[in-house]
Design a protein around this motif. Structure first.
Motif, PDB file in Angstrom:
ATOM      1  N   ARG A   1       0.826  -1.212   0.000  1.00  0.00           N
ATOM      2  CA  ARG A   1       0.000   0.000   0.000  1.00  0.00           C
ATOM      3  C   ARG A   1       0.859   1.261   0.000  1.00  0.00           C
ATOM      4  N   VAL A   2       1.904   1.234  -0.792  1.00  0.00           N
ATOM      5  CA  VAL A   2       2.815   2.373  -0.893  1.00  0.00           C
ATOM      6  C   VAL A   2       2.609   3.055  -2.245  1.00  0.00           C
ATOM      7  N   GLU A   3       2.273   4.323  -2.216  1.00  0.00           N
ATOM      8  CA  GLU A   3       2.165   5.084  -3.455  1.00  0.00           C
ATOM      9  C   GLU A   3       3.559   5.347  -4.013  1.00  0.00           C
ATOM     10  N   PHE A   4       3.658   5.313  -5.322  1.00  0.00           N
ATOM     11  CA  PHE A   4       4.952   5.556  -5.947  1.00  0.00           C
ATOM     12  C   PHE A   4       4.769   6.345  -7.233  1.00  0.00           C
ATOM     13  N   GLU A   5       5.861   6.932  -7.679  1.00  0.00           N
ATOM     14  CA  GLU A   5       5.885   7.660  -8.935  1.00  0.00           C
ATOM     15  C   GLU A   5       6.690   6.861  -9.951  1.00  0.00           C
ATOM     16  N   GLU A   6       6.345   7.025 -11.210  1.00  0.00           N
ATOM     17  CA  GLU A   6       7.088   6.350 -12.269  1.00  0.00           C
ATOM     18  C   GLU A   6       7.610   7.356 -13.272  1.00  0.00           C
ATOM     19  N   ILE A   7       8.816   7.119 -13.702  1.00  0.00           N
ATOM     20  CA  ILE A   7       9.412   7.883 -14.792  1.00  0.00           C
ATOM     21  C   ILE A   7       9.810   6.887 -15.876  1.00  0.00           C
ATOM     22  N   PHE A   8       9.257   7.075 -17.060  1.00  0.00           N
ATOM     23  CA  PHE A   8       9.585   6.202 -18.167  1.00  0.00           C
ATOM     24  C   PHE A   8      10.713   6.805 -18.994  1.00  0.00           C
ATOM     25  N   LEU A   9      11.703   6.006 -19.281  1.00  0.00           N
ATOM     26  CA  LEU A   9      12.815   6.442 -20.122  1.00  0.00           C
ATOM     27  C   LEU A   9      12.385   6.290 -21.581  1.00  0.00           C
ATOM     28  N   ASP A  10      12.163   7.405 -22.240  1.00  0.00           N
ATOM     29  CA  ASP A  10      11.650   7.396 -23.604  1.00  0.00           C
ATOM     30  C   ASP A  10      12.750   7.478 -24.652  1.00  0.00           C
ATOM     31  N   THR A  11      13.926   7.923 -24.237  1.00  0.00           N
ATOM     32  CA  THR A  11      15.014   8.081 -25.196  1.00  0.00           C
ATOM     33  C   THR A  11      16.307   7.490 -24.629  1.00  0.00           C
ATOM     34  N   ARG A  12      17.206   7.177 -25.523  1.00  0.00           N
ATOM     35  CA  ARG A  12      18.513   6.664 -25.090  1.00  0.00           C
ATOM     36  C   ARG A  12      19.281   7.732 -24.333  1.00  0.00           C
ATOM     37  N   GLU A  13      19.069   8.987 -24.697  1.00  0.00           N
ATOM     38  CA  GLU A  13      19.772  10.084 -24.043  1.00  0.00           C
ATOM     39  C   GLU A  13      19.446  10.144 -22.546  1.00  0.00           C
ATOM     40  N   GLN A  14      18.207   9.873 -22.191  1.00  0.00           N
ATOM     41  CA  GLN A  14      17.814   9.867 -20.781  1.00  0.00           C
ATOM     42  C   GLN A  14      18.540   8.750 -20.034  1.00  0.00           C
ATOM     43  N   TYR A  15      18.639   7.591 -20.680  1.00  0.00           N
ATOM     44  CA  TYR A  15      19.330   6.458 -20.075  1.00  0.00           C
ATOM     45  C   TYR A  15      20.822   6.756 -19.905  1.00  0.00           C
ATOM     46  N   VAL A  16      21.432   7.326 -20.944  1.00  0.00           N
ATOM     47  CA  VAL A  16      22.858   7.654 -20.890  1.00  0.00           C
ATOM     48  C   VAL A  16      23.130   8.700 -19.814  1.00  0.00           C
ATOM     49  N   LYS A  17      22.206   9.643 -19.652  1.00  0.00           N
ATOM     50  CA  LYS A  17      22.377  10.674 -18.622  1.00  0.00           C
ATOM     51  C   LYS A  17      22.422  10.053 -17.233  1.00  0.00           C
ATOM     52  N   LEU A  18      21.579   9.053 -16.980  1.00  0.00           N
ATOM     53  CA  LEU A  18      21.599   8.369 -15.684  1.00  0.00           C
ATOM     54  C   LEU A  18      22.952   7.721 -15.431  1.00  0.00           C
ATOM     55  N   ILE A  19      23.527   7.150 -16.482  1.00  0.00           N
ATOM     56  CA  ILE A  19      24.843   6.531 -16.346  1.00  0.00           C
ATOM     57  C   ILE A  19      25.899   7.594 -16.035  1.00  0.00           C
ATOM     58  N   LYS A  20      25.864   8.684 -16.787  1.00  0.00           N
ATOM     59  CA  LYS A  20      26.862   9.744 -16.593  1.00  0.00           C
ATOM     60  C   LYS A  20      26.721  10.399 -15.226  1.00  0.00           C
ATOM     61  N   ASP A  21      25.487  10.464 -14.729  1.00  0.00           N
ATOM     62  CA  ASP A  21      25.252  11.067 -13.407  1.00  0.00           C
ATOM     63  C   ASP A  21      25.661  10.146 -12.264  1.00  0.00           C
ATOM     64  N   GLY A  22      26.023   8.911 -12.589  1.00  0.00           N
ATOM     65  CA  GLY A  22      26.399   7.958 -11.553  1.00  0.00           C
ATOM     66  C   GLY A  22      25.212   7.336 -10.836  1.00  0.00           C
ATOM     67  N   SER A  23      24.032   7.429 -11.439  1.00  0.00           N
ATOM     68  CA  SER A  23      22.828   6.891 -10.789  1.00  0.00           C
ATOM     69  C   SER A  23      22.706   5.380 -10.931  1.00  0.00           C
ATOM     70  N   LEU A  24      23.370   4.807 -11.929  1.00  0.00           N
ATOM     71  CA  LEU A  24      23.237   3.374 -12.209  1.00  0.00           C
ATOM     72  C   LEU A  24      24.551   2.667 -11.891  1.00  0.00           C
ATOM     73  N   MET A  25      24.588   2.001 -10.756  1.00  0.00           N
ATOM     74  CA  MET A  25      25.825   1.384 -10.289  1.00  0.00           C
ATOM     75  C   MET A  25      26.432   0.444 -11.335  1.00  0.00           C
ATOM     76  N   PHE A  26      25.582  -0.335 -11.989  1.00  0.00           N
ATOM     77  CA  PHE A  26      26.068  -1.289 -12.988  1.00  0.00           C
ATOM     78  C   PHE A  26      25.580  -0.940 -14.390  1.00  0.00           C
ATOM     79  N   GLN A  27      25.205   0.327 -14.579  1.00  0.00           N
ATOM     80  CA  GLN A  27      24.749   0.819 -15.883  1.00  0.00           C
ATOM     81  C   GLN A  27      23.518   0.073 -16.369  1.00  0.00           C
ATOM     82  N   GLN A  28      22.650  -0.304 -15.428  1.00  0.00           N
ATOM     83  CA  GLN A  28      21.437  -1.040 -15.758  1.00  0.00           C
ATOM     84  C   GLN A  28      20.255  -0.484 -14.978  1.00  0.00           C
ATOM     85  N   VAL A  29      19.085  -0.538 -15.587  1.00  0.00           N
ATOM     86  CA  VAL A  29      17.836  -0.308 -14.874  1.00  0.00           C
ATOM     87  C   VAL A  29      17.179  -1.674 -14.669  1.00  0.00           C
ATOM     88  N   PRO A  30      16.241  -1.791 -13.713  1.00  0.00           N
ATOM     89  CA  PRO A  30      15.494  -0.746 -13.034  1.00  0.00           C
ATOM     90  C   PRO A  30      16.309   0.025 -12.000  1.00  0.00           C
TER      91      PRO A  30
END
Length: 209
Positions: free
Chosen positions: A40-69
């Motif tokens: 019963r936890v509300e959550f928000e979702e962000i969909f990655l629509d472009t490769r640029e958004q995914y690459v930005k997460l990698i460059k920002d250091g958000s993806l420890m192993f360069q993978q989502v989720p």
């Protein structure tokens, strides 16, 4: 309509809800959605629509192993599906009451994950292999995995797999049952206990009381 990527970035500091960042599809994030819903936890979702958004997460250091989720929760940026799920399960009392119960939950979840992996890979099968792969999913479900859960529920005498309350294992079991039924509707004919479990109200009532 979901907020845009830019709008979500601006709202980051304003929300304490878990944020689920993934491609627009079920994939490996679906189990996270199920578990949060059960808690019963509300959550928000962000969909990655472009490769640029995914690459930005990698460059920002958000993806420890360069993978989502990627799940942002409690000030952490969590990756790796198993780690995310176990954290949520522990945080919201869906991971048993002691180490022994957790061990059984882990075993059940690992088995479910093996079957779910086959289902996740099915859409990527070449056309000539789809019929064969679907038959393999059905065979593994009915002869290797579902009999284990049918027996456990029958022996336990409860509507859940471990202990006296719903757990992470029950939620993932419901998810995989419905995923297999999407492809083989009659798959539960020989499993009366699992037919009860498939009824979401039967198990989720323990989450939502």
């Amino acid at each position: 309509m979901l907020p845009s990527w830019t709008e979500n970035q601006e709202l980051r500091s304003m929300s304490e809800k878990p944020r689920l960042i993934y491609f627009n599809g079920r994939g490996r994030m679906e189990s996270v959605r199920w578990l949060l819903a059960a808690a019963r936890v509300e959550f928000e979702e962000i969909f990655l629509d472009t490769r640029e958004q995914y690459v930005k997460l990698i460059k920002d250091g958000s993806l420890m192993f360069q993978q989502v989720p990627l799940v942002e929760i409690d000030g952490m940026k969590m990756v790796q599906t198993r780690a995310i799920l176990s954290y949520i399960a522990g945080k919201y009392n869906l991971y048993g009451k002691d180490l022994k119960e957790r061990a059984f939950i882990d075993m059940y979840v690992e088995g479910i994950t093996d079957l779910m992996h086959m289902i996740l890979m099915f859409p990527f099968s070449p056309p000539e292999a789809k019929e064969k792969n679907l038959a393999l999913i059905t065979e593994r479900a009915t002869h290797r995995y579902f009999p284990v859960f049918e027996k456990a529920l029958k022996q336990h005498g409860q509507d859940f797999l471990v202990g006296n309350q719903v757990s992470w294992a029950d939620i993932q079991l419901m998810e995989v049952i419905l995923a297999v039924e999407e492809k083989t509707p009659a798959v539960l004919l020989a499993f009366p206990q699992l037919q009860v479990t498939r009824d979401l109200d039967t198990v989720l009532q323990y989450c939502f009381h």
